[in-house]
Design an enzyme around this catalytic site. Structure first.
Site, mmCIF file in Angstrom:
data_model
loop_
_atom_site.group_PDB
_atom_site.id
_atom_site.type_symbol
_atom_site.label_atom_id
_atom_site.label_comp_id
_atom_site.label_asym_id
_atom_site.label_seq_id
_atom_site.Cartn_x
_atom_site.Cartn_y
_atom_site.Cartn_z
ATOM 1 N N GLY A 116 -3.008 2.022 -6.298
ATOM 2 C CA GLY A 116 -4.216 2.177 -7.180
ATOM 3 C C GLY A 116 -4.096 3.202 -8.082
ATOM 4 C CG HIS A 157 -4.189 -2.159 -8.683
ATOM 5 N ND1 HIS A 157 -4.898 -1.392 -7.952
ATOM 6 C CD2 HIS A 157 -2.990 -2.218 -7.976
ATOM 7 C CE1 HIS A 157 -4.087 -1.165 -6.591
ATOM 8 N NE2 HIS A 157 -2.882 -1.758 -6.786
ATOM 9 C CB CYS A 173 -6.089 2.620 -3.495
ATOM 10 S SG CYS A 173 -5.112 1.271 -3.961
ATOM 11 C CD GLU A 177 -7.520 0.217 -1.063
ATOM 12 O OE1 GLU A 177 -6.560 -0.682 -0.561
ATOM 13 O OE2 GLU A 177 -7.329 1.372 -0.421
ATOM 14 C CB CYS A 209 -0.781 0.041 1.380
ATOM 15 S SG CYS A 209 -1.986 1.590 1.483
#
Length: 265
Positions: free
Chosen positions: A211, A152, A208, A199, A74
């Protein structure tokens, strides 16, 4: 046990220094503490540790989503870890190596007057094909798969207000994604990319980091943007650079303390 609530562009986690406290069942603790009404409330739990015996890193980071599943990476949490270890006196270095389940990430801290104002994370190279995470199926909506150490799937659409809650929930567990997937919905707003994310393990979140990186890479690949992009998420703005020199993706953004607290296991 003492904990710290932090957020990066609204992506909020509970942080625990495991050099001081031992959490034996982090999956269960993450579920219980993340609950918005009966717990602390967060997108998950982050465990910060020393990289003992790991010469290639200074600190370690493990992330457990709100549903108890362990995340591989993350970017927003990584920035918060950088701020935490510097401002809490665990290091005086402004260049740190953070060991995560998806590899060692380099953090560059922008410090002024002892305060970490921004952090840049070297997210390494994106991967556009990975059978562990992605196997295209005929019924999958049009999008671009990007792995940033975690999977993703980026969908460009004008309907980003409704689709994350509805389509994100369904696509997370689509057959194309053997280990579930983070789903991004993005559209161009001027020269920036407005993005909302579902998520895996947490649902719709304010931001994110991985992301944002995946969205920037997908936008570049599809001709919607160059190698430098601002990503506007529900919780704020992040900046992403996709370097043509080494193909690494650099994520820059804020990290903030929310509050410290104490809770019983």
């Amino acid at each position: 046990m003492k904990f710290t609530k932090m957020h990066g562009a609204g992506n909020d986690y509970i942080y625990v220094d495991t050099t001081r406290y031992d959490i034996v069942q982090p999956e269960e603790v993450a579920r219980r503490w993340s609950a918005p009404h009966t717990g602390i409330g967060s997108d998950g739990l982050v465990l910060i540790g020393r990289a003992a015996g790991a010469a290639e890193a200074d600190f370690t980071m493990r992330i457990f989503n709100a549903d108890g599943s362990e995340a591989m990476m993350c970017g927003n949490a990584a920035r918060c870890v950088g701020k935490y270890v510097y401002e809490r006196g665990l290091t005086d270095q402004t260049r740190l190596r953070l060991l995560t389940p998806s590899g060692v990430k380099t953090l560059l801290l922008d410090v002024a007057g002892g305060v970490v104002e921004r952090v840049t994370v070297d997210m390494l190279e994106p991967r556009l094909a990975d059978e562990r995470f992605f196997r295209r199926t005929p019924d999958l909506p049009e999008g671009i798969f990007v792995s940033m150490g975690n999977p993703h799937y980026v969908i460009f659409t004008d309907d980003i207000d409704r689709r994350p809650e509805h389509d994100g929930r369904l696509l997370e567990r689509h057959a194309a994604f053997p280990e579930r997937c983070n789903i991004e919905f993005a559209t161009l707003v001027g020269k920036a990319l407005r993005t909302r994310v579902w998520e895996r393990g947490s649902g719709v979140t304010c931001a994110c980091g991985t992301g944002a990186c995946a969205t920037a890479v997908a936008a570049c690949l599809s001709g919607r943007a160059g190698r430098s992009s601002d990503i506007i998420m529900d919780g704020g703005r992040l900046h992403v650079e996709w370097s043509p020199k080494d193909n690494h993706v650099l994520l820059t953004g804020p990290a903030e303390f929310v509050f410290d607290g104490e809770i019983k296991l």
